[in-house]
Design a protein around this motif. Sequence first.
Motif, PDB file in Angstrom:
ATOM      1  N   LYS A 290      -4.326 -48.309 -39.896  1.00 45.66           N
ATOM      2  CA  LYS A 290      -5.348 -47.693 -40.962  1.00 45.66           C
ATOM      3  C   LYS A 290      -5.404 -49.246 -40.581  1.00 45.66           C
ATOM      4  CE  LYS A 290      -3.597 -43.964 -43.540  1.00 45.66           C
ATOM      5  NZ  LYS A 290      -3.629 -43.988 -45.181  1.00 45.66           N
ATOM      6  N   GLY A 291      -7.064 -49.083 -40.622  1.00 42.24           N
ATOM      7  CA  GLY A 291      -7.828 -51.025 -41.080  1.00 42.24           C
ATOM      8  C   GLY A 291      -9.179 -50.985 -41.674  1.00 42.24           C
ATOM      9  N   ARG A 292      -9.774 -51.730 -40.795  1.00 41.06           N
ATOM     10  CA  ARG A 292     -11.050 -51.492 -42.154  1.00 41.06           C
ATOM     11  C   ARG A 292     -11.754 -52.493 -40.467  1.00 41.06           C
ATOM     12  NH1 ARG A 292     -14.206 -56.362 -44.271  1.00 41.06           N
ATOM     13  NH2 ARG A 292     -12.768 -57.273 -44.071  1.00 41.06           N
ATOM     14  N   VAL A 293     -13.326 -51.407 -40.631  1.00 38.87           N
ATOM     15  CA  VAL A 293     -13.618 -51.935 -39.214  1.00 38.87           C
ATOM     16  C   VAL A 293     -14.707 -53.446 -40.100  1.00 38.87           C
ATOM     17  CG1 VAL A 293     -16.011 -51.749 -38.280  1.00 38.87           C
ATOM     18  CG2 VAL A 293     -14.500 -50.375 -38.666  1.00 38.87           C
ATOM     19  N   THR A 294     -14.514 -54.410 -39.109  1.00 40.65           N
ATOM     20  CA  THR A 294     -15.041 -55.475 -39.475  1.00 40.65           C
ATOM     21  C   THR A 294     -16.410 -56.561 -38.932  1.00 40.65           C
ATOM     22  OG1 THR A 294     -14.098 -56.767 -37.352  1.00 40.65           O
ATOM     23  CG2 THR A 294     -12.757 -56.613 -40.278  1.00 40.65           C
ATOM     24  N   LYS A 295     -16.974 -55.972 -37.333  1.00 44.96           N
ATOM     25  CA  LYS A 295     -18.081 -56.430 -36.739  1.00 44.96           C
ATOM     26  C   LYS A 295     -18.031 -55.228 -35.629  1.00 44.96           C
ATOM     27  CE  LYS A 295     -17.242 -59.754 -34.028  1.00 44.96           C
ATOM     28  NZ  LYS A 295     -17.016 -60.942 -33.945  1.00 44.96           N
ATOM     29  N   LEU A 296     -19.701 -55.088 -35.769  1.00 37.54           N
ATOM     30  CA  LEU A 296     -19.895 -53.892 -34.106  1.00 37.54           C
ATOM     31  C   LEU A 296     -20.558 -55.375 -33.357  1.00 37.54           C
ATOM     32  CD1 LEU A 296     -21.850 -51.239 -36.716  1.00 37.54           C
ATOM     33  CD2 LEU A 296     -19.022 -51.336 -36.128  1.00 37.54           C
ATOM     34  N   VAL A 297     -20.167 -54.465 -32.418  1.00 37.99           N
ATOM     35  CA  VAL A 297     -20.831 -55.705 -31.279  1.00 37.99           C
ATOM     36  C   VAL A 297     -21.695 -54.576 -29.971  1.00 37.99           C
ATOM     37  CG1 VAL A 297     -20.365 -57.364 -31.226  1.00 37.99           C
ATOM     38  CG2 VAL A 297     -18.899 -56.275 -30.026  1.00 37.99           C
ATOM     39  N   SER A 298     -22.266 -54.076 -29.492  1.00 41.71           N
ATOM     40  CA  SER A 298     -22.858 -53.429 -28.293  1.00 41.71           C
ATOM     41  C   SER A 298     -22.033 -52.995 -27.884  1.00 41.71           C
ATOM     42  CB  SER A 298     -24.105 -54.477 -27.208  1.00 41.71           C
ATOM     43  OG  SER A 298     -22.935 -55.462 -26.491  1.00 41.71           O
ATOM     44  N   PHE A 299     -20.539 -53.561 -27.337  1.00 46.19           N
ATOM     45  CA  PHE A 299     -19.625 -52.394 -26.910  1.00 46.19           C
ATOM     46  C   PHE A 299     -18.570 -52.282 -27.663  1.00 46.19           C
ATOM     47  CE2 PHE A 299     -18.828 -57.544 -26.835  1.00 46.19           C
ATOM     48  CZ  PHE A 299     -17.339 -57.365 -27.508  1.00 46.19           C
ATOM     49  N   GLY A 300     -18.901 -52.369 -28.693  1.00 50.80           N
ATOM     50  CA  GLY A 300     -17.711 -51.377 -29.369  1.00 50.80           C
ATOM     51  C   GLY A 300     -17.858 -52.116 -31.199  1.00 50.80           C
ATOM     52  N   ALA A 301     -16.959 -51.731 -31.651  1.00 52.65           N
ATOM     53  CA  ALA A 301     -15.954 -52.067 -33.283  1.00 52.65           C
ATOM     54  C   ALA A 301     -15.221 -52.790 -33.367  1.00 52.65           C
ATOM     55  CB  ALA A 301     -16.159 -51.019 -33.625  1.00 52.65           C
ATOM     56  N   PHE A 302     -14.485 -54.360 -33.935  1.00 56.38           N
ATOM     57  CA  PHE A 302     -13.197 -54.622 -34.320  1.00 56.38           C
ATOM     58  C   PHE A 302     -12.763 -54.312 -35.316  1.00 56.38           C
ATOM     59  CE2 PHE A 302     -15.835 -57.276 -31.505  1.00 56.38           C
ATOM     60  CZ  PHE A 302     -14.587 -57.931 -30.472  1.00 56.38           C
ATOM     61  N   VAL A 303     -11.343 -53.975 -35.752  1.00 62.26           N
ATOM     62  CA  VAL A 303     -11.199 -53.027 -36.860  1.00 62.26           C
ATOM     63  C   VAL A 303      -9.726 -54.242 -37.262  1.00 62.26           C
ATOM     64  CG1 VAL A 303     -10.186 -51.425 -37.187  1.00 62.26           C
ATOM     65  CG2 VAL A 303     -11.403 -50.619 -36.531  1.00 62.26           C
ATOM     66  N   GLU A 304      -9.876 -55.092 -38.169  1.00 60.56           N
ATOM     67  CA  GLU A 304      -8.984 -55.553 -39.252  1.00 60.56           C
ATOM     68  C   GLU A 304      -8.013 -54.594 -39.433  1.00 60.56           C
ATOM     69  OE1 GLU A 304      -8.560 -59.839 -41.591  1.00 60.56           O
ATOM     70  OE2 GLU A 304      -9.708 -57.484 -42.711  1.00 60.56           O
ATOM     71  N   VAL A 305      -6.980 -54.849 -39.113  1.00 62.28           N
ATOM     72  CA  VAL A 305      -5.370 -54.111 -39.081  1.00 62.28           C
ATOM     73  C   VAL A 305      -4.720 -54.821 -39.827  1.00 62.28           C
ATOM     74  CG1 VAL A 305      -5.329 -52.304 -37.127  1.00 62.28           C
ATOM     75  CG2 VAL A 305      -4.208 -54.277 -36.645  1.00 62.28           C
ATOM     76  N   ALA A 306      -4.644 -56.016 -40.079  1.00 56.44           N
ATOM     77  CA  ALA A 306      -3.912 -56.759 -40.776  1.00 56.44           C
ATOM     78  C   ALA A 306      -4.698 -57.999 -41.161  1.00 56.44           C
ATOM     79  CB  ALA A 306      -2.418 -56.870 -40.092  1.00 56.44           C
ATOM     80  N   GLU A 307      -3.913 -59.057 -41.846  1.00 53.73           N
ATOM     81  CA  GLU A 307      -4.493 -60.527 -41.661  1.00 53.73           C
ATOM     82  C   GLU A 307      -4.723 -60.982 -40.722  1.00 53.73           C
ATOM     83  OE1 GLU A 307      -4.330 -64.058 -44.875  1.00 53.73           O
ATOM     84  OE2 GLU A 307      -2.996 -61.967 -45.004  1.00 53.73           O
ATOM     85  N   GLY A 308      -5.377 -61.439 -39.836  1.00 56.57           N
ATOM     86  CA  GLY A 308      -5.344 -62.464 -38.843  1.00 56.57           C
ATOM     87  C   GLY A 308      -5.275 -61.148 -37.572  1.00 56.57           C
ATOM     88  N   VAL A 309      -5.331 -60.070 -38.183  1.00 59.29           N
ATOM     89  CA  VAL A 309      -5.319 -59.282 -36.736  1.00 59.29           C
ATOM     90  C   VAL A 309      -6.454 -58.013 -36.329  1.00 59.29           C
ATOM     91  CG1 VAL A 309      -3.588 -57.305 -35.415  1.00 59.29           C
ATOM     92  CG2 VAL A 309      -2.547 -59.974 -36.127  1.00 59.29           C
ATOM     93  N   GLU A 310      -6.586 -58.451 -35.487  1.00 54.75           N
ATOM     94  CA  GLU A 310      -8.418 -57.103 -34.615  1.00 54.75           C
ATOM     95  C   GLU A 310      -7.816 -56.603 -33.819  1.00 54.75           C
ATOM     96  OE1 GLU A 310     -12.405 -59.005 -37.594  1.00 54.75           O
ATOM     97  OE2 GLU A 310     -11.771 -59.335 -35.174  1.00 54.75           O
ATOM     98  N   GLY A 311      -8.010 -55.268 -33.879  1.00 53.03           N
ATOM     99  CA  GLY A 311      -8.245 -54.379 -32.556  1.00 53.03           C
ATOM    100  C   GLY A 311      -9.496 -54.024 -32.190  1.00 53.03           C
ATOM    101  N   LEU A 312      -9.695 -54.009 -30.524  1.00 54.57           N
ATOM    102  CA  LEU A 312     -11.241 -53.495 -30.347  1.00 54.57           C
ATOM    103  C   LEU A 312     -11.104 -51.842 -30.173  1.00 54.57           C
ATOM    104  CD1 LEU A 312     -14.213 -53.831 -29.392  1.00 54.57           C
ATOM    105  CD2 LEU A 312     -13.415 -53.895 -27.098  1.00 54.57           C
ATOM    106  N   ILE A 313     -12.151 -51.362 -30.410  1.00 53.73           N
ATOM    107  CA  ILE A 313     -12.063 -49.816 -29.917  1.00 53.73           C
ATOM    108  C   ILE A 313     -13.785 -49.991 -29.395  1.00 53.73           C
ATOM    109  CG2 ILE A 313     -13.303 -47.913 -31.096  1.00 53.73           C
ATOM    110  CD1 ILE A 313     -12.485 -48.067 -33.949  1.00 53.73           C
ATOM    111  N   HIS A 314     -13.057 -49.720 -27.829  1.00 57.54           N
ATOM    112  CA  HIS A 314     -14.057 -49.564 -27.426  1.00 57.54           C
ATOM    113  C   HIS A 314     -15.746 -48.553 -26.994  1.00 57.54           C
ATOM    114  CE1 HIS A 314     -16.598 -49.371 -23.214  1.00 57.54           C
ATOM    115  NE2 HIS A 314     -16.277 -50.749 -22.980  1.00 57.54           N
ATOM    116  N   ILE A 315     -16.802 -48.903 -26.778  1.00 56.03           N
ATOM    117  CA  ILE A 315     -18.176 -47.946 -27.619  1.00 56.03           C
ATOM    118  C   ILE A 315     -17.522 -46.304 -26.801  1.00 56.03           C
ATOM    119  CG2 ILE A 315     -18.636 -48.398 -25.313  1.00 56.03           C
ATOM    120  CD1 ILE A 315     -21.191 -48.249 -27.404  1.00 56.03           C
TER     121      ILE A 315
END
Length: 444
Positions: A290-315
């Motif tokens: 589980k996580g929270r979407v923090t930023k949208l970019v042209s190639f996908g969305a960044f998701v914060e899954v823990a404090e200081g840790v982000e994952g990328l969902i490619h478009i």
Amino acid sequence: MTMRDFFKEENGEMVPVDDSVLVDFKDGDIVEGEVVRIDKEEVLVDIGYKSEGLVPSNELSIRKGADPHEIVELGQRLEALVMQKEDADGRLILSAKRAAFEKAWNRIEESHNEQKTVEGPVIEVVKGGLIIDIGLRGFLPASLVDIRRVRNLESFMGQRLECKVIELNRSRNNVVLSRRAVLEEERKEERERILTSLEEGNIVQGTVSNLVDFGAFVDLEGIDGLIHISELSWNHVDHPSEVVEVGEEVEVKVLEVDRSRERISLGLKQTRKDPWQEIVEQVEIGGNIKGRVTKLVSFGAFVEVAEGVEGLIHISELADHHVETPDEIVRSGDEIEARIIDVDAKRRRLSLSLRPKKEDREERSEEPSGEQQRPESSGGERSERGERRPRRERDDRGGDRGGRDRGRDDRGGDRDRGSRTSESGGLRSGAFDKLSELDLGENS
């Protein structure tokens, strides 16, 4: 001997018995005498001349607005420079502060040449520094008051400070001082000891002494080390003040020691557990997180899954169909649950997906839909360009026969009319036989 041995009274005035006993001096000379009267505006000094010398209050001391009673007292011996032997009123005008300046200048010039220190009390706080009484007005810039920048200069008022003379200009009567040079000299041996004892990898205690845009300086009890902004936290930091503050006690790791340049590189984040590493130890590929979407970019969305840790969902992993922009599927701030498809520990990258697993997609494609199973039943029909189309709604009689019979392709024509009429609802060949049985003439 008394004054009467040199002067006598004539017509109510004191005149010398013999002019040869009068003090011989000229303008610019330094003379010495006894303070015989102290007023608010002036001080009278007997120097053995036919009249007392007058010292205006503003020529008594380098301290502005000083009360003469706080500077001198009756009977005190005072040196003064002769400014004017006789003014328009026939008075002898003297200056005590100019005499002190002349004497002090020679002493200060000698101290400067021999790299000695001078000392005096702080008498004023001015814009950009302090004024120190060293027989003349010495200027101590704020940046040279201490080894690190001083925020409250008022705290030094009245203190006696030992300084080095770093600049002299006689034509402008300008003297620039440095207390920092004295402190650095005193701490030189301590710095050398610290530099010798420190090794890369050591964990040491220190105090944050200053913050700058590119990092934070830490006092290691005698020498400052720098924590670069990139070494302050595992998270992104815009300014050091987000992590530390001046005066804070911190535990840091020694990253590099440059003894020749007396520079120490420190790290703060190395003394704190890496949240990214914790995530790596807890998750596995194929699992959900589980996580929270923090930023949208042209190639996908960044998701914060823990404090200081982000994952990328490619478009391409946002949905099971083609997506033009990420905001078609998610918005910044959305709480989501995603599937982990890759963990790159070395590059500190976490790849996520919102698409169903392959086996889930296959199961969905095998489920019957209407009269006949279609490969695109779970995601709608595809256009000739491969894009998915939404499925047409069924008519009231069930199925989607009527819609297909009436539908035409994008070019305006019926697609595969013959095959469709034989497979779908619509008018079949048997229907024409039924029409022949009707008595159309009776209805005309």
